[in-house]
Design an enzyme around this catalytic site. Structure first.
Site, short mmCIF file in Angstrom:
data_model
loop_
_atom_site.label_atom_id
_atom_site.label_comp_id
_atom_site.label_asym_id
_atom_site.label_seq_id
_atom_site.Cartn_x
_atom_site.Cartn_y
_atom_site.Cartn_z
N LYS A 93 -9.23 -0.29 -5.79
CA LYS A 93 -9.19 0.32 -4.41
C LYS A 93 -10.80 0.80 -4.19
O LYS A 93 -11.11 1.65 -5.09
CB LYS A 93 -8.33 1.25 -4.29
CG LYS A 93 -8.34 2.23 -3.09
CD LYS A 93 -7.84 1.28 -1.90
CE LYS A 93 -7.86 1.90 -0.47
NZ LYS A 93 -6.88 2.87 -0.21
N HIS A 117 -10.52 0.83 1.93
CA HIS A 117 -10.33 2.02 2.86
C HIS A 117 -11.74 2.01 3.90
O HIS A 117 -12.61 2.22 3.59
CB HIS A 117 -10.34 3.34 2.31
CG HIS A 117 -9.81 4.28 3.54
ND1 HIS A 117 -8.86 5.07 3.56
CD2 HIS A 117 -10.86 4.86 4.52
CE1 HIS A 117 -8.92 5.70 4.53
NE2 HIS A 117 -9.88 5.81 5.35
N HIS A 142 -4.51 -0.71 6.11
CA HIS A 142 -4.08 0.18 7.09
C HIS A 142 -4.92 0.05 8.23
O HIS A 142 -5.73 0.99 8.98
CB HIS A 142 -3.81 1.42 6.88
CG HIS A 142 -4.80 2.22 5.74
ND1 HIS A 142 -6.21 2.19 6.11
CD2 HIS A 142 -4.78 2.98 4.63
CE1 HIS A 142 -6.55 2.83 4.88
NE2 HIS A 142 -5.73 3.44 4.25
N LEU A 188 -5.12 9.09 8.00
CA LEU A 188 -6.39 8.51 7.90
C LEU A 188 -6.18 7.03 7.59
O LEU A 188 -5.45 6.63 6.57
CB LEU A 188 -7.47 9.04 7.18
CG LEU A 188 -7.96 10.51 7.81
CD1 LEU A 188 -8.77 11.24 6.46
CD2 LEU A 188 -8.82 10.32 9.09
N HIS A 211 2.65 14.69 1.71
CA HIS A 211 2.19 15.84 1.63
C HIS A 211 3.18 16.84 1.51
O HIS A 211 4.10 16.62 2.52
CB HIS A 211 1.03 16.10 2.43
CG HIS A 211 -0.07 15.15 2.37
ND1 HIS A 211 -1.19 15.62 1.50
CD2 HIS A 211 -0.49 13.82 2.85
CE1 HIS A 211 -2.06 14.55 1.58
NE2 HIS A 211 -1.63 13.60 2.46
N ASP A 218 1.35 2.65 3.48
CA ASP A 218 0.56 3.81 3.54
C ASP A 218 1.48 5.08 3.34
O ASP A 218 0.84 6.28 3.99
CB ASP A 218 -0.45 3.73 4.70
CG ASP A 218 -1.63 4.88 4.32
OD1 ASP A 218 -1.73 5.19 2.91
OD2 ASP A 218 -2.22 5.24 5.16
N HIS A 257 1.67 5.64 -1.74
CA HIS A 257 1.15 6.42 -2.47
C HIS A 257 2.36 6.93 -3.32
O HIS A 257 3.25 7.62 -2.60
CB HIS A 257 0.53 7.34 -1.62
CG HIS A 257 -0.79 6.96 -0.90
ND1 HIS A 257 -1.93 7.26 -1.67
CD2 HIS A 257 -0.74 6.26 0.06
CE1 HIS A 257 -3.05 6.63 -0.90
NE2 HIS A 257 -2.23 5.95 0.16
N ARG A 268 1.67 9.54 -5.87
CA ARG A 268 1.60 10.66 -6.47
C ARG A 268 1.93 10.83 -8.10
O ARG A 268 1.94 9.77 -8.46
CB ARG A 268 1.91 11.92 -5.66
CG ARG A 268 2.08 11.89 -4.14
CD ARG A 268 0.40 11.87 -3.64
NE ARG A 268 0.42 11.87 -2.17
CZ ARG A 268 -0.63 11.66 -1.56
NH1 ARG A 268 -1.52 10.65 -1.87
NH2 ARG A 268 -0.92 11.99 -0.10
N ALA A 303 -4.24 14.95 5.68
CA ALA A 303 -3.94 13.54 6.38
C ALA A 303 -2.63 12.65 5.49
O ALA A 303 -3.06 12.69 4.37
CB ALA A 303 -5.26 12.61 6.40
N HIS A 361 0.90 -1.17 -0.05
CA HIS A 361 -0.12 0.01 -0.11
C HIS A 361 1.05 1.08 -0.08
O HIS A 361 1.51 1.82 0.94
CB HIS A 361 -0.94 0.12 1.33
CG HIS A 361 -1.89 1.31 1.41
ND1 HIS A 361 -3.04 1.10 1.63
CD2 HIS A 361 -1.85 2.47 1.05
CE1 HIS A 361 -3.90 2.04 1.42
NE2 HIS A 361 -3.04 3.17 1.45
N ASN A 369 -5.31 7.20 -6.10
CA ASN A 369 -5.85 8.34 -5.49
C ASN A 369 -5.36 9.84 -5.94
O ASN A 369 -5.11 10.59 -5.38
CB ASN A 369 -6.29 8.47 -4.06
CG ASN A 369 -5.24 8.45 -3.25
OD1 ASN A 369 -4.01 8.08 -3.51
ND2 ASN A 369 -5.13 9.04 -1.97
C1 NCD Z 1 -3.61 9.00 2.27
C2 NCD Z 1 -3.23 9.99 1.14
O1 NCD Z 1 -2.74 11.08 1.54
O2 NCD Z 1 -3.43 9.93 -0.01
N1 NCD Z 1 -3.73 9.78 3.48
C3 NCD Z 1 -3.60 9.08 4.61
O3 NCD Z 1 -4.00 9.76 5.52
N2 NCD Z 1 -3.46 7.66 4.71
C4 NCD Z 1 -5.10 8.46 1.73
C5 NCD Z 1 -5.28 7.26 2.57
O4 NCD Z 1 -4.93 5.94 2.53
O5 NCD Z 1 -6.29 7.20 3.31
ZN ZN Z 2 -3.09 5.05 1.76
#
Ligand code: NCD
Ligand code: ZN
Length: 346
Positions: free
Chosen positions: A100, A137, A175, A220, A252, A248, A16, A18, A264, A14, A42
């Site tokens: 997802k 999620h 998560h 989150l 950011h 996860d 991210h 971007r 988050a 899992h 996402n």
């Molecule tokens: C994730 C994100 O920033 O894309 N944020 C998070 O708090 N985990 C999205 C997600 O997995 O919920």
């Molecule tokens: Zn995530």
């Protein structure tokens, strides 16, 4: 005391990445350590079709330094309008490895998510037919449900009815953050698994909220009380085959978290393995680290483990990792677990 450990190379089930400059800034932190990753869809706009996933995979591959052998395993972002035939095609062609489910409004960039599971049953039926996992999620979004209860309520009101209606569907509770979630997965069938993040193993809500509010611990599903943290530690370190690593890691820009309404997401990739080895050592379970990081995930996804190995050593002085990484648009703060870490990959 054990101070060297060689395991099969880990995967991240899992992650991210971007897009654009952020992708370029983060992808090699993952590609330098992990063999494969389940890539979260996402983006803005989200990865909703097989063609979107194929194009995103190209952009990821192009951003990976040639010395790394990393395979991105793509996912689709399920919406009320997802076409079951497109999902089947993308899976048949090997473009995607999962889909997802974001309940609309549950987390970062989930506005286009699913408004009711009933709206996507035709897609889920096809996925069950072709053995394509659904990454979930697991939080409800109703304003009247307390944020700390949203996972437990989701299990009872959404996931259990779905799994009763469609037991053949492979479901992975992403998560997981609660004892309720851990018990749900443990009591479930082989088709039910969960990923666990390093930060949910390292911190609980006291770390986030006592003595000052720490925006870099905000993610989150939100971190819960210490008893839930301990349930996650017990599950991860037990060696149970249906719990495995999904970082996860969700970058950011620092200024978007250090603000009056912060985003988050926790960026933990640079010290994931150091955190995990420390947790497993504290729980007297280093012998199960490989199962959690490198074996259980591929087995559940129906893939072989990585051929390469990773060696971790325990040093006498704290491991160093960057406090932040740099992108052209600003920095991304790296997860600081608040304690010294002693293990590191060689
Ligand atoms: C994730 C994100 O920033 O894309 N944020 C998070 O708090 N985990 C999205 C997600 O997995 O919920
Ligand atoms: Zn995530």
């Amino acid at each position: 005391m054990v101070d060297t450990l060689t395991i099969r190379q880990p995967d991240d089930w899992h992650i991210h990445f971007r897009d654009g400059e952020m992708l370029k800034a983060v992808v090699n932190d993952t590609a330098s350590q992990f063999g494969r990753g389940i890539i979260m869809p996402n983006l803005v706009p989200p990865v909703v079709t097989g063609a979107d996933a194929a194009a995103y995979r190209e952009r990821i591959t192009a951003a990976i330094q040639p010395e790394h052998q990393f395979t991105p395993l793509m996912t689709l972002y399920l919406t009320d309008n997802t076409d079951p035939a497109d999902v089947k095609d993308a899976a048949d062609q090997g473009i995607i490895h999962a889909v997802k489910l974001y309940p609309a409004g549950a987390t970062t960039n989930s506005q286009s998510g699913v408004t009711s599971i009933n709206n996507v049953m035709s897609v889920l039926e096809v996925m069950a037919d072709i053995n394509l996992p659904l990454c979930v999620h697991g939080e409800v979004t109703s304003p009247d449900i307390d944020i700390f209860d949203r996972e437990a309520v989701f299990l009872e009101t959404q996931l259990q009815p779905l799994q009763q209606a469609l037991p053949e569907l492979k479901v992975i509770l992403e998560h997981v953050t609660t004892a309720d979630g851990v018990n749900y997965v443990r009591d479930g069938s082989y088709n039910t698994a969960a990923t666990i993040t390093p930060h949910h193993l390292m911190i609980n809500r006291n770390h986030m909220l006592v003595g000052g509010i720490r925006p870099h611990y905000y993610c989150l599903p939100i971190v819960k009380r210490a008893t839930h943290q301990q349930a996650l530690r017990d599950a991860a370190t037990s060696g149970h085959e249906r719990f495995f690593l999904g970082t996860d890691s969700a970058p950011h820009l620092t200024h978007t978290k250090e603000t009056s309404c912060g985003c988050a997401g926790v960026y933990n990739t640079p010290n994931t393995l150091s955190c995990l080895a420390q947790v497993f050592e504290e729980e007297n379970a280093l012998e199960h680290l490989e199962a959690f990081c490198s074996l259980n995930g591929p087995t559940w996804y129906g893939l072989p483990p990585n051929e390469n190995t990773t060696t971790l050593t325990r040093r006498s002085t704290p491991t160093e990792y960057p406090a932040s990484i740099t992108t052209p648009d600003g920095t991304v703060t790296v997860f600081d677990p608040g304690v010294d870490l002693y293990w590191a990959a060689v």
